[in-house]
Design an enzyme around this catalytic site. Structure first.
Site, PDB file in Angstrom:
ATOM      1  N   HIS A  94       9.819  75.185 -21.491  1.00  0.00           N
ATOM      2  CA  HIS A  94       9.979  73.719 -21.577  1.00  0.00           C
ATOM      3  C   HIS A  94      10.647  73.180 -20.319  1.00  0.00           C
ATOM      4  CE1 HIS A  94      13.794  75.195 -23.200  1.00  0.00           C
ATOM      5  NE2 HIS A  94      14.311  73.975 -23.146  1.00  0.00           N
ATOM      6  N   HIS A  98      18.380  81.642 -25.244  1.00  0.00           N
ATOM      7  CA  HIS A  98      19.852  81.621 -25.081  1.00  0.00           C
ATOM      8  C   HIS A  98      20.514  82.669 -25.967  1.00  0.00           C
ATOM      9  CE1 HIS A  98      20.376  77.739 -22.870  1.00  0.00           C
ATOM     10  NE2 HIS A  98      19.265  77.398 -23.502  1.00  0.00           N
ATOM     11  N   HIS A 122      15.676  76.144 -17.714  1.00  0.00           N
ATOM     12  CA  HIS A 122      14.509  77.013 -17.940  1.00  0.00           C
ATOM     13  C   HIS A 122      13.501  76.893 -16.789  1.00  0.00           C
ATOM     14  CE1 HIS A 122      15.657  77.966 -22.140  1.00  0.00           C
ATOM     15  NE2 HIS A 122      16.349  76.848 -21.966  1.00  0.00           N
ATOM     16  N   ASP A 132      13.653  77.511 -26.412  1.00  0.00           N
ATOM     17  CA  ASP A 132      14.674  76.830 -27.220  1.00  0.00           C
ATOM     18  C   ASP A 132      14.089  76.300 -28.529  1.00  0.00           C
ATOM     19  OD1 ASP A 132      16.377  77.388 -25.148  1.00  0.00           O
ATOM     20  OD2 ASP A 132      16.835  75.299 -24.652  1.00  0.00           O
ATOM     21  N   HIS A 155      12.158  70.519 -29.947  1.00  0.00           N
ATOM     22  CA  HIS A 155      13.257  70.548 -28.964  1.00  0.00           C
ATOM     23  C   HIS A 155      12.837  69.677 -27.773  1.00  0.00           C
ATOM     24  CE1 HIS A 155      16.702  72.241 -26.850  1.00  0.00           C
ATOM     25  NE2 HIS A 155      15.907  72.469 -25.812  1.00  0.00           N
ATOM     26  N   HIS A 157      13.413  71.581 -19.517  1.00  0.00           N
ATOM     27  CA  HIS A 157      14.845  71.533 -19.205  1.00  0.00           C
ATOM     28  C   HIS A 157      15.163  72.396 -17.978  1.00  0.00           C
ATOM     29  CE1 HIS A 157      15.884  70.175 -23.573  1.00  0.00           C
ATOM     30  NE2 HIS A 157      15.550  69.161 -22.788  1.00  0.00           N
TER      31      HIS A 157
END
Ligand code: GBP
Ligand code: ZN
Length: 297
Positions: free
Chosen positions: A97, A215, A102, A176, A153, A99
């Site tokens: 994704h 994570h 990442h 995530d 997410h 973010h």
């Protein structure tokens, strides 16, 4: 004599740096929040590389061709060092994704290795080359990868399901969306989206599928899980195991889809014990209630 030795050393070091460029490698001391780990099967190896404070990047290696892909390579130097150490050929980046923790390493890796394929499901992903949708497939050497779209997410979140053929456990890289004993915050989606992602998509994979997530949150997730189901023996056992691992600075990765149904409250939204806690008889409402409770936990 001395002069020619010096020249030899200079030539050797020049050659070394050329080969470093050709193999997209680098060397320097780096810090890790856990120990890097190798999970070996006959055809597929997974190398877990800790990154930032609590992120995980993964190398997926096809043993037959020594081709390799990296999931969420946020720290390019660590990735390139591992690629060099393993003697494999990095061909592919797989981004879960958009973010930064990442996708934040994609641009640097592509500038160092312009031939890399970069997969993802969101135009916001840095360096994206192949914008995939649910069900798209591609290869890492002889390994097969299927893209699973799991919006919630983030709207473009993709999980990657990797198979290596008969007799070998499949693996899913969940970013995530699904964590060990937990799930990602609903930044761009609804409880319905997460119920679909966890139960109808990831939950339908073979129970022995290995789960490699984005994570290291397992101990915190299990604290919350135990507040929902204090008597759940699988949660109690997993917590003791996870605490031991973390005290030894070791990752709690991977889990399996089958095991997640035993101790992940977000995968257990159809269980009476969880619905009693949330006070509804609807799995989607249960999902919404659990997420709100976890956000405040
Ligand atoms: C913990 O549980 O240990 N430190 C806390 C959680 C994913 S990272 C911190 C947190 O909120 N993490 C996010 C999450 O979804 N956690 C699940 C949970 O708390 O149950 N991120 O870095 C997060 O996605 C991010 C980056 C967010 C860019 C938004 C943007 Br924009
Ligand atoms: Zn995220």
């Amino acid at each position: 004599m001395l002069k020619s030795v010096r020249r030899l050393v200079a030539v050797r070091s020049a050659l070394k740096s050329i080969s470093a460029v050709r193999h997209c490698s680098s060397t320097s001391p780096l810090e890790y929040h856990s120990k890097p780990l190798r999970f070996t099967q006959a055809n597929m190896d997974v190398i877990l590389l800790p990154a930032l404070k609590d992120n995980y990047m993964y190398l997926i290696i096809d043993q037959a061709t020594k081709e390799c892909a990296c999931v969420d390579p946020v720290e390019p130097e660590k990735v390139l060092n591992a690629v060099k150490e393993m003697g494999v050929k990095l061909t592919t980046l797989m981004t879960t994704h958009h973010h930064w923790d990442h996708a934040g390493g994609n641009k640097e890796l592509v500038s160092k290795c312009p031939q890399l394929s970069v997969f993802g499901g969101d135009k916001q992903i840095d360096g994206l080359k192949e914008n995939v949708v649910h069900g798209d497939e591609f290869k890492i050497g002889q390994l097969n990868v299927r893209c699973l779209h799991t919006p919630c997410h983030t709207t473009g979140h993709i999980c990657y399901y990797v198979t290596a053929g008969e007799g070998e456990d499949p693996a899913v890289f969940t970013g995530d969306t699904l964590f060990i004993a937990g799930c990602g915050r609903f930044f761009e989606g609804t409880p319905e989206n997460m119920k679909t992602a966890l139960i109808d998509i990831l939950g339908e994979l073979p129970p022995k599928t290995k789960v490699y997530c984005g994570h290291e949150y397992t101990v915190n997730n299990l604290k919350f899980a135990l507040s929902v189901e204090p008597k759940n023996q699988d949660m109690i056992t997993k917590m003791a195991w996870a605490q031991t691992k973390r005290n030894e600075n070791k990752p709690t990765i991977p889990s399996t889809i089958g095991d997640e149904f035993k101790f992940n409250p977000f995968m257990r939204v159809r269980e009476a014990s969880v619905m009693n806690y949330t006070g509804t008889s609807d799995p989607v409402e249960t999902m919404g209630f659990l997420r709100k409770a976890k956000d405040k936990f």
